[in-house]
Design an enzyme around this catalytic site. Sequence first.
Site, PDB file in Angstrom:
ATOM      1  N   GLY D  15       0.837  -1.207   0.000  1.00 11.10           N
ATOM      2  CA  GLY D  15       0.000   0.000   0.000  1.00 11.10           C
ATOM      3  C   GLY D  15       0.864   1.247   0.000  1.00 11.10           C
ATOM      4  O   GLY D  15       1.867   1.305   0.709  1.00 11.10           O
ATOM      5  N   ARG D  76       0.968  -5.213  -5.662  1.00  6.77           N
ATOM      6  CA  ARG D  76       1.258  -6.485  -5.012  1.00  6.77           C
ATOM      7  C   ARG D  76       1.503  -7.497  -6.137  1.00  6.77           C
ATOM      8  O   ARG D  76       0.828  -7.471  -7.151  1.00  6.77           O
ATOM      9  CB  ARG D  76       0.071  -6.912  -4.142  1.00  6.77           C
ATOM     10  CG  ARG D  76      -0.146  -5.957  -2.965  1.00  6.77           C
ATOM     11  CD  ARG D  76      -1.346  -6.295  -2.105  1.00  6.77           C
ATOM     12  NE  ARG D  76      -1.894  -5.082  -1.514  1.00  6.77           N
ATOM     13  CZ  ARG D  76      -1.431  -4.495  -0.402  1.00  6.77           C
ATOM     14  NH1 ARG D  76      -0.421  -5.014   0.252  1.00  6.77           N
ATOM     15  NH2 ARG D  76      -1.984  -3.381   0.056  1.00  6.77           N
ATOM     16  N   ASP D 107       5.566  -5.302   5.765  1.00  2.83           N
ATOM     17  CA  ASP D 107       5.776  -6.725   6.017  1.00  2.83           C
ATOM     18  C   ASP D 107       5.915  -7.577   4.766  1.00  2.83           C
ATOM     19  O   ASP D 107       6.885  -8.321   4.606  1.00  2.83           O
ATOM     20  CB  ASP D 107       4.534  -7.265   6.752  1.00  2.83           C
ATOM     21  CG  ASP D 107       4.773  -7.352   8.220  1.00  2.83           C
ATOM     22  OD1 ASP D 107       5.756  -6.740   8.677  1.00  2.83           O
ATOM     23  OD2 ASP D 107       3.966  -8.001   8.907  1.00  2.83           O
ATOM     24  N   THR D 130       4.679   2.464   5.482  1.00  5.48           N
ATOM     25  CA  THR D 130       3.282   2.035   5.582  1.00  5.48           C
ATOM     26  C   THR D 130       2.603   2.944   6.591  1.00  5.48           C
ATOM     27  O   THR D 130       3.238   3.378   7.552  1.00  5.48           O
ATOM     28  CB  THR D 130       3.152   0.568   6.041  1.00  5.48           C
ATOM     29  OG1 THR D 130       1.820   0.375   6.582  1.00  5.48           O
ATOM     30  CG2 THR D 130       4.130   0.219   7.156  1.00  5.48           C
ATOM     31  N   ASP D 132       0.416   2.038   8.619  1.00  2.00           N
ATOM     32  CA  ASP D 132      -0.126   1.256   9.735  1.00  2.00           C
ATOM     33  C   ASP D 132       0.770   1.225  10.966  1.00  2.00           C
ATOM     34  O   ASP D 132       0.305   0.903  12.061  1.00  2.00           O
ATOM     35  CB  ASP D 132      -0.397  -0.184   9.267  1.00  2.00           C
ATOM     36  CG  ASP D 132      -1.386  -0.237   8.121  1.00  2.00           C
ATOM     37  OD1 ASP D 132      -2.306   0.612   8.098  1.00  2.00           O
ATOM     38  OD2 ASP D 132      -1.253  -1.104   7.248  1.00  2.00           O
ATOM     39  N   ASP D 134       2.912  -0.847  11.848  1.00  2.00           N
ATOM     40  CA  ASP D 134       2.916  -2.190  12.451  1.00  2.00           C
ATOM     41  C   ASP D 134       4.185  -2.969  12.152  1.00  2.00           C
ATOM     42  O   ASP D 134       4.137  -4.174  11.941  1.00  2.00           O
ATOM     43  CB  ASP D 134       1.688  -2.976  11.960  1.00  2.00           C
ATOM     44  CG  ASP D 134       1.653  -3.094  10.437  1.00  2.00           C
ATOM     45  OD1 ASP D 134       2.435  -2.384   9.756  1.00  2.00           O
ATOM     46  OD2 ASP D 134       0.848  -3.889   9.930  1.00  2.00           O
ATOM     47  N   ARG D 176      -4.997  -2.099   9.577  1.00  2.00           N
ATOM     48  CA  ARG D 176      -4.920  -3.571   9.458  1.00  2.00           C
ATOM     49  C   ARG D 176      -5.117  -4.222  10.837  1.00  2.00           C
ATOM     50  O   ARG D 176      -6.110  -3.938  11.495  1.00  2.00           O
ATOM     51  CB  ARG D 176      -3.580  -3.972   8.834  1.00  2.00           C
ATOM     52  CG  ARG D 176      -3.500  -3.529   7.354  1.00  2.00           C
ATOM     53  CD  ARG D 176      -2.531  -4.401   6.594  1.00  2.00           C
ATOM     54  NE  ARG D 176      -1.253  -4.487   7.326  1.00  2.00           N
ATOM     55  CZ  ARG D 176      -0.248  -5.272   6.967  1.00  2.00           C
ATOM     56  NH1 ARG D 176      -0.363  -6.041   5.889  1.00  2.00           N
ATOM     57  NH2 ARG D 176       0.871  -5.297   7.660  1.00  2.00           N
TER      58      ARG D 176
END
Lengths: 328, 328, 328, 328
Positions: D15, D76, D107, D130, D132, D134, D176
């Site tokens: 993303g 992707r 990731d 990202t 996120d 994360d 996410r």
Amino acid sequence: MSKKLKKIGVMTSGGDSPGMNAAIRAVVRTCAYYHVDCVGYYRGFQGMIAGDSTPLTARSVRNTINQGGTILQSARSKEFMTKEGRAKAAANLKKEGVDAMILIGGDGTFTGGQVFSKEHNFPVIGVPGTIDNDIFGTHYTIGYDTALNTVIEAIDKIRDTASSHNRLFFVEVMGRDAGFIALNTGIGAGAEEILIPEEDLGLDRLLDSLERSRRAGKTSSIVVVSEGDKIGKNVFELAEYVKENLPFYDARVTVLGHIQRGGRPSCFDRVLASRLSVKAVELLLDGKRDLMVGMMNNEIESCSLDQALKGKHNINKDLLRISEILST
Amino acid sequence: MSKKLKKIGVMTSGGDSPGMNAAIRAVVRTCAYYHVDCVGYYRGFQGMIAGDSTPLTARSVRNTINQGGTILQSARSKEFMTKEGRAKAAANLKKEGVDAMILIGGDGTFTGGQVFSKEHNFPVIGVPGTIDNDIFGTHYTIGYDTALNTVIEAIDKIRDTASSHNRLFFVEVMGRDAGFIALNTGIGAGAEEILIPEEDLGLDRLLDSLERSRRAGKTSSIVVVSEGDKIGKNVFELAEYVKENLPFYDARVTVLGHIQRGGRPSCFDRVLASRLSVKAVELLLDGKRDLMVGMMNNEIESCSLDQALKGKHNINKDLLRISEILST
Amino acid sequence: MSKKLKKIGVMTSGGDSPGMNAAIRAVVRTCAYYHVDCVGYYRGFQGMIAGDSTPLTARSVRNTINQGGTILQSARSKEFMTKEGRAKAAANLKKEGVDAMILIGGDGTFTGGQVFSKEHNFPVIGVPGTIDNDIFGTHYTIGYDTALNTVIEAIDKIRDTASSHNRLFFVEVMGRDAGFIALNTGIGAGAEEILIPEEDLGLDRLLDSLERSRRAGKTSSIVVVSEGDKIGKNVFELAEYVKENLPFYDARVTVLGHIQRGGRPSCFDRVLASRLSVKAVELLLDGKRDLMVGMMNNEIESCSLDQALKGKHNINKDLLRISEILST
Amino acid sequence: MSKKLKKIGVMTSGGDSPGMNAAIRAVVRTCAYYHVDCVGYYRGFQGMIAGDSTPLTARSVRNTINQGGTILQSARSKEFMTKEGRAKAAANLKKEGVDAMILIGGDGTFTGGQVFSKEHNFPVIGVPGTIDNDIFGTHYTIGYDTALNTVIEAIDKIRDTASSHNRLFFVEVMGRDAGFIALNTGIGAGAEEILIPEEDLGLDRLLDSLERSRRAGKTSSIVVVSEGDKIGKNVFELAEYVKENLPFYDARVTVLGHIQRGGRPSCFDRVLASRLSVKAVELLLDGKRDLMVGMMNNEIESCSLDQALKGKHNINKDLLRISEILST
């Protein structure tokens, strides 16, 4: 937790910064959460001297987290620098039943608070609120992140004109004696040169660098200048000097000025202000005093006001290197 | 529609304004739609003289509608004021096979275009692009609406500090000899006073008004000053004068400067630029020339360049009355 | 001017829109200027029925001109649709000594106001406040311009992802049964297609157009869809339909939703709200009633509430043509 | 520094996030600074497989630091999950003379990179990009800070309507399986409740809390819901459930969606992206490989891709406590 504290006062002092309201709100709500009364003093030490205060409840601070400025207003107080002024303030706090004060501001605020605390044996906790980021004991001060974004949005706009007209712009930003704002916004806005008080590049090096840029095909450039820059010329003189020596460039000056202090706080500043202020109240409830709260390595810590005032928050010199590499 | 036109040129000239790229894009895509070639000249008249051009296709202008500045760059050209300069430009256009030019800019641009058109019998159409809104024949110029929003966002930020510190701020805004920006942003930002070139209130009236505000309990104030204001003092002298006469106020100055020219165009400016430019191309295809397109009463119209240059776009005096009522 | 009016009431009703506070502020300050009392009713007709009101002075509305939402709150009132509800409201206004009401809102608000005015011989003036721009008698409603900017800023962000990922985005925007927001933001954001209730392009034409875009080398696209679109499918079904028929595209949906109603008003909306509301008060003071104020051709005008309710504000069909040309 | 590296490749994958362009720019300019060639691959692993690349020089990345999205595009790639796909990529890199790759993404990107590096003995360095946040091994990922600001600006707007209409809004944000965005924006926007995947409060507790808010006099509320929330209901079902059980509230839902990925990066993200990417290039030049760069405690560090992929970046649980205190 100590049960002795019944009423905590809060004030904002010095230059206002975005997120001060988020800090006030967090002090007030944390007091409410722990069933402690909270009272706000207007215009910093000035309001303490004048006894100008208002009770603050969870509802008083609704819809303030996203507002710039400070609902308690701010001021610099000459009277508080006198023994008499501080005595009046102490008397007012006593009369009102205030057990401790949370002081939101910068260096000057903490200096005043420290003297007051010793003189009248009155517990205070400092919360660092200033756009300049020049406080030891915290990696970030409240308002700094917002100011960075305000500045790069302004420079992005100036870049539009610079690119359209092949111009060289000198943009003066705030920061008092510290180059944090200039250095970070210079990198963030992709400035060709950054002039900060911590590092005197010298006028020759500036001319060399601009001359090199021109030869590399750059037709427009941004130079970010910290208001505290020590190059020995103000930003207007600097632009004139460059015009004389590099007539190729159509040099212009923009002094960003007070827009840097206002505006809605960024998420970072709102969360930072909230975390620091919750901690400030909890330290008082724990019987602690005369500390400054700060964020070190993403955790909320505290140090003595003494340390905060004696230490110096240095810029990260590696950023100067980064800046040089990226303006290739 | 006339089939004679095979290639249309486009350029931007004078101070850049947000929406110029949306205008270029619309010229290019309208040409593509009608199967006419399009060529862009860099740096206004300067590029025409130098023969510095680039072919423009629908793809060349992708993702430009939301960008400030102008991808064709802009400049003021002294050489174009000479017969020789204009002859060079005409020769270049002929060599390149350009049949007509669309000139995006303000007064100076249209003056140059008109002389050129008569001297070389070359069709031109003007598209009004300037933040100053000082063009006769259109209620709105491209970039003006965006500049209004940039200014009120800046003043909103300054208001935060003004309110927090009980200060009086003098904010200087752009507009050359016209008060459009000052008058509308003054009302939009809730300024206590607005100083514009079209109306000399006099210094006494300003002092009176500020004194009255203070007595009515206002502790902070914003005064918006147009750069072309005729009050006989620049904004810094003005602030000094008020400080001396009204020591109550802690007066400060902010000159907004070049941030007013840049930034992403507002929706209004993007749609305006698009509509004006489609019309400009269609007028040329219809065999028309030497006109300026404009938006009058929400419709796209045109007038002769002569009219545009001789007429004067007056401010709406009713807005002064509105401003006075609302600063009650 | 008539001297009979002593107290004017003001309320906001229906969906909130940015600039409603600027309108309230202007009503209040114009009343102060003409030495007429002003009272605000909370939550529209609901507050009139409940007698829930507050006196409003020049100071009550300080620092509200730049705030979204409405300080008087808003609501839809079922009870006001009944004779009993309206009778309660009339009794409350009488008790409070209110001589006339200024109603800030849209269609529903004006319908209620008109019935009320006739039934109880009570003077009202309508001020058009809605983001939808669907009111006859004014070229612009308060909040519409701000909503346009909110939408294009959102689509600019979505465009970043669309371009980065070769995606097709369907973006649903507000507007009830009118396509003003979709049509203008579609042009402003450079959308490839715009679907509005006023013009059913049909699904086949949409597929054709997207297929053509793809063949022309476009790898990402934005389709702006009005919430009131009549194509017979909601925006999610639409995206599914396109995915099935044009598997080349990775289609996504974003429903912008309520962010479109909020936010700081644009300069245009602040000035519009100010001008309309000054006029509304002055009309009442002039003995006029049962009118709606509006901006026609840049001037503030008024028409009867009857006309406003019976007329239809049509979109400018030329914009559809512009959109087609520019998505070339 | 090692002199063996002659050409470094760079790509963005997964993303898109704001600041990816600042990262690409810093990779390119650092290569130029150290006289190493740089080549960009389009659409992540997909472009490596297809051999779709472009040489990048200091000039290719001018005026990109402030642009959202990624100029190298992202995608992707299923084919890269196959041995054959990776072999094609390796062959292309060899043919092009690329000695090492810098992979900007999350990731999935790092997993792919690690497999590829082992399989083809090819040096890679990961740069965490990202929204996120994360990723283990860095306190901040590129784009996260910008996304926080986008979200609170959106919620500030929704708050205008919530306050004006006494409504309860459920706002779904991205993230996410991680609650970083929800937790920080919930605190920053002053949300009454925050629902995140890391902590299942249960539906009863949510109802209790909202009921308590109502009794405390709150008439409007914001609940921030993470997309990955595990409460067993999606945000629309959640709103329905609350409506049924607390009919007092007029509950609405807004799914913020893709606006969170786009927009101009904040100053924080631009500086972070610059610092991380300079380090990434310098690590390669130092002979290091298969690492991820990250910012830990305000310093740029690195860890092995292995560690980055196996570790888990946990939310700061203290923030949940802060949130509870402040929604008092």
